[in-house]
Design an enzyme around this catalytic site. Structure first.
Site, short mmCIF file in Angstrom:
data_model
loop_
_atom_site.label_atom_id
_atom_site.label_comp_id
_atom_site.label_asym_id
_atom_site.label_seq_id
_atom_site.Cartn_x
_atom_site.Cartn_y
_atom_site.Cartn_z
N ILE A 56 8.39 0.74 11.52
CA ILE A 56 9.10 2.00 11.77
C ILE A 56 9.33 2.20 13.27
CG2 ILE A 56 9.15 4.49 11.32
CD1 ILE A 56 7.15 3.98 9.02
N ALA A 75 1.61 4.00 16.40
CA ALA A 75 0.64 2.91 16.33
C ALA A 75 -0.44 3.21 15.31
CB ALA A 75 0.01 2.68 17.70
N THR A 104 1.40 10.62 7.32
CA THR A 104 1.83 10.13 6.00
C THR A 104 1.50 11.13 4.90
OG1 THR A 104 1.23 8.48 4.32
CG2 THR A 104 -0.37 8.85 6.04
N ASP A 105 2.27 11.06 3.80
CA ASP A 105 1.96 11.90 2.63
C ASP A 105 0.63 11.51 1.99
OD1 ASP A 105 2.75 9.45 1.55
OD2 ASP A 105 4.27 10.27 0.20
N GLU A 106 0.12 10.32 2.32
CA GLU A 106 -1.10 9.85 1.65
C GLU A 106 -2.32 10.69 2.02
OE1 GLU A 106 -1.52 5.62 1.27
OE2 GLU A 106 0.62 5.30 1.60
N TYR A 132 -7.59 3.93 4.58
CA TYR A 132 -6.38 4.16 5.40
C TYR A 132 -6.04 5.64 5.46
CZ TYR A 132 -1.36 4.75 6.28
OH TYR A 132 -0.15 5.19 6.75
N SER A 174 -8.42 7.77 7.39
CA SER A 174 -8.30 7.66 8.85
C SER A 174 -7.08 8.42 9.35
CB SER A 174 -8.24 6.18 9.27
OG SER A 174 -7.04 5.57 8.85
N LYS A 175 -5.99 8.42 8.58
CA LYS A 175 -4.80 9.18 8.99
C LYS A 175 -5.07 10.69 8.90
CE LYS A 175 -1.19 7.81 9.91
NZ LYS A 175 -0.59 7.38 11.21
N ASN A 219 6.65 2.05 -9.88
CA ASN A 219 6.66 0.71 -9.28
C ASN A 219 7.41 -0.30 -10.13
OD1 ASN A 219 5.19 1.71 -7.15
ND2 ASN A 219 3.21 1.08 -7.97
P1 NAD Z 1 3.25 -1.33 10.95
O1 NAD Z 1 1.94 -1.81 10.42
O2 NAD Z 1 4.50 -2.06 10.58
O3 NAD Z 1 3.21 -1.29 12.56
C1 NAD Z 1 2.13 -0.77 13.28
C2 NAD Z 1 2.31 -1.14 14.74
O4 NAD Z 1 1.24 -0.56 15.48
C3 NAD Z 1 2.27 -2.64 15.01
O5 NAD Z 1 3.29 -3.01 15.90
C4 NAD Z 1 0.90 -2.86 15.64
O6 NAD Z 1 0.84 -3.97 16.51
C5 NAD Z 1 0.71 -1.55 16.38
N1 NAD Z 1 -0.69 -1.23 16.64
C6 NAD Z 1 -1.73 -1.29 15.75
N2 NAD Z 1 -2.88 -0.93 16.36
C7 NAD Z 1 -2.55 -0.62 17.66
C8 NAD Z 1 -3.29 -0.17 18.78
N3 NAD Z 1 -4.61 0.03 18.69
N4 NAD Z 1 -2.64 0.06 19.93
C9 NAD Z 1 -1.31 -0.16 20.05
N5 NAD Z 1 -0.55 -0.60 19.01
C10 NAD Z 1 -1.17 -0.82 17.84
O7 NAD Z 1 3.33 0.21 10.56
P2 NAD Z 1 4.59 1.10 10.11
O8 NAD Z 1 4.82 0.93 8.66
O9 NAD Z 1 5.69 0.88 11.07
O10 NAD Z 1 3.98 2.56 10.32
C11 NAD Z 1 4.11 3.25 11.56
C12 NAD Z 1 3.46 4.61 11.45
O11 NAD Z 1 4.10 5.37 10.41
C13 NAD Z 1 1.97 4.59 11.10
O12 NAD Z 1 1.31 5.58 11.84
C14 NAD Z 1 1.95 4.91 9.62
O13 NAD Z 1 0.72 5.52 9.25
C15 NAD Z 1 3.12 5.85 9.51
N6 NAD Z 1 3.76 5.92 8.19
C16 NAD Z 1 4.16 4.76 7.56
C17 NAD Z 1 4.79 4.84 6.33
C18 NAD Z 1 5.29 3.60 5.62
O14 NAD Z 1 5.76 3.68 4.49
N7 NAD Z 1 5.25 2.41 6.24
C19 NAD Z 1 4.98 6.08 5.71
C20 NAD Z 1 4.55 7.24 6.38
C21 NAD Z 1 3.94 7.14 7.62
P1 TYD Z 2 2.32 -0.07 -0.73
O1 TYD Z 2 3.62 -0.67 -0.32
O2 TYD Z 2 1.06 -0.79 -0.37
O3 TYD Z 2 2.32 1.41 -0.15
P2 TYD Z 2 1.25 2.61 -0.41
O4 TYD Z 2 0.09 2.10 -1.14
O5 TYD Z 2 0.89 2.98 0.99
O6 TYD Z 2 2.00 3.64 -1.16
O7 TYD Z 2 2.32 0.13 -2.30
C1 TYD Z 2 3.33 0.90 -2.95
C2 TYD Z 2 3.01 0.94 -4.43
O8 TYD Z 2 3.11 -0.39 -4.95
C3 TYD Z 2 1.59 1.40 -4.72
O9 TYD Z 2 1.58 2.17 -5.91
C4 TYD Z 2 0.83 0.11 -4.95
C5 TYD Z 2 1.88 -0.80 -5.56
N1 TYD Z 2 1.69 -2.25 -5.27
C6 TYD Z 2 1.60 -3.16 -6.33
O10 TYD Z 2 1.69 -2.82 -7.51
N2 TYD Z 2 1.41 -4.48 -6.00
C7 TYD Z 2 1.29 -4.91 -4.72
O11 TYD Z 2 1.09 -6.14 -4.51
C8 TYD Z 2 1.41 -3.96 -3.65
C9 TYD Z 2 1.28 -4.39 -2.22
C10 TYD Z 2 1.60 -2.62 -3.98
#
Ligand code: NAD
Ligand code: TYD
Length: 338
Positions: A12, A83, A126-128, A151, A154-155, A250
């Site tokens: 993101i 991050a 996050t919504d989680e 996870y 911690s968020k 899913n």
């Molecule tokens: P990602 O795992 O793709 O990227 C995380 C980035 O943070 C990486 O580039 C990593 O190197 C960097 N990072 C990790 N630890 C670090 C540290 N200690 N110092 C500096 N950089 C560090 O994650 P993402 O999916 O892009 O998520 C970004 C943010 O959005 C997160 O805070 C996540 O909780 C939040 N978020 C993600 C989703 C989703 O669906 N992916 C949804 C809602 C919120």
């Molecule tokens: P994920 O992409 O890990 O996001 P989050 O758990 O943060 O919502 O998973 C999305 C949904 O997909 C979740 O209900 C778990 C399911 N899932 C599987 O069924 N198999 C898989 O291998 C993974 C990674 C996720």
């Protein structure tokens, strides 16, 4: 405005940096620790394209001296904190790095930002943090926090620290809480890119439990717009839910990916459920709509097709990220499941 974007080499964060550079006049300093999820290739050519507005600093957000030095060096005026350690399954194997980055890292950033007098801070959550829903209802910003995974715990902890900085120090932090993102540059450990990369190779698709868990899907561009709106228009101390209005179970998502890849549904393999697996997420984002003008722009079907087209045409990126750390995790987590 001179911004510090943390985690900008992840999924993101890299999309957000591209948005800031192309759709605003802001400058960006990207701080990233380059964990397994941080990939400089996610921002390939950005340093050349924007030499005056983009800088990269390889650092850990939990390292107070480095963060204070970087903020001073780049005369930072706003922080957007992406991050994090982000994968639920990895947090089940080992929560430690999640606490170090997501909690201590956020506390460190809040501390140095306050000391430096930075007046704009958006914390991306996050919504989680709300836990799981039954078949009805949606999360609002008033829904009590009830995280179920290391996870999300911690968020939620980081969100509470943000709240404390606002209540105790009157520090003007804003929190956004978004639903599940999909789009270009997502590391293929998350559902959609994992299922696509495996389906494209004719490999079994590991669906947890009965596949009936529901997520609300949002295209990463829409999430990034929401974060930018929160930075520009958000009220200090506010929390804004962001969502895609696209609840899908899913199995529906996995079957759509199989259909795109012209692969049979017999590739689906129902595996042991994830412990603590949240049943359903759904977002009420009326506050963000009203106060920020936020609205998701893509339908899930349109966004999914665009995303799968992106993965299908970026094979070098996919091949690169599905080696090394990815393979080690796949063996460790799915080894006995598949
Ligand atoms: P990602 O795992 O793709 O990227 C995380 C980035 O943070 C990486 O580039 C990593 O190197 C960097 N990072 C990790 N630890 C670090 C540290 N200690 N110092 C500096 N950089 C560090 O994650 P993402 O999916 O892009 O998520 C970004 C943010 O959005 C997160 O805070 C996540 O909780 C939040 N978020 C993600 C989703 C989703 O669906 N992916 C949804 C809602 C919120
Ligand atoms: P994920 O992409 O890990 O996001 P989050 O758990 O943060 O919502 O998973 C999305 C949904 O997909 C979740 O209900 C778990 C399911 N899932 C599987 O069924 N198999 C898989 O291998 C993974 C990674 C996720």
């Amino acid at each position: 405005m001179r911004t510090l974007v943390t985690g900008g080499c992840g999924f993101i964060g890299s999309n957000f940096i591209r948005l800031l550079l192309t759709q605003s006049a802001m400058s960006v300093c990207n701080v990233d620790k380059l964990t397994y999820a941080g990939n400089l290739a996610n921002l390939a050519s950005i340093a050349q394209d924007y030499p005056d507005r983009y800088a990269f600093e390889h650092a850990d957000i939990a390292d107070k001296e480095s963060m204070a030095r970087i903020i001073k060096k780049h005369r930072i005026e706003a922080i957007i904190n992406f991050a994090a350690e982000t994968h639920v399954d990895r947090s089940i194997i080992d929560p430690t790095p999640f606490l170090a980055t997501n909690i201590i890292g956020t506390q460190t950033l809040l501390t140095v930002a306050k000391e430096a007098g930075i007046q704009h801070f958006v914390h991306v959550s996050t919504d989680e943090v709300y836990g799981a829903l039954g078949p009805d209802g949606k999360f609002t910003e008033q829904t009590p926090l009830a995280p179920n995974s290391p996870y999300s715990a911690s968020k939620a902890s980081a969100d509470l620290l943000c709240r404390a900085w606002y209540e105790t120090y009157n520090y003007p932090v804003i929190i956004t809480r978004c639903s599940n993102n999909y789009g270009p540059y997502q590391f293929p450990e998350k559902l959609i890119p994992l299922m696509y990369t495996r389906a494209a190779r004719g490999e079994a698709l590991p669906v947890y439990g009965d596949g009936c868990n529901v997520r609300d899907w949002i295209h990463v561009d829409d999430h990034c717009q929401g974060v930018l709106l929160a930075l520009q228009k958000g009220k200090p101390g506010a929390i804004y839910n962001l969502g895609g209005d696209a609840e899908r179970d899913n199995l529906t998502v996995v079957k759509a990916i199989l259909a795109y890849c012209n692969q049979p549904e017999s590739l689906i393999s129902f595996v042991t459920d994830r412990p603590g697996h949240d049943k359903r997420y759904a977002m009420n984002f009326a506050l963000a709509a009203r106060e920020l003008g936020f609205a998701p722009t893509r339908t899930f079907e349109q966004g999914l097709r665009e995303t799968l087209d992106w993965y299908a045409t970026h094979t070098a990126w996919v091949n690169d990220v599905t080696s090394g750390a990815y393979l080690a995790f796949m063996r460790q987590w799915y080894g006995e499941k598949l």
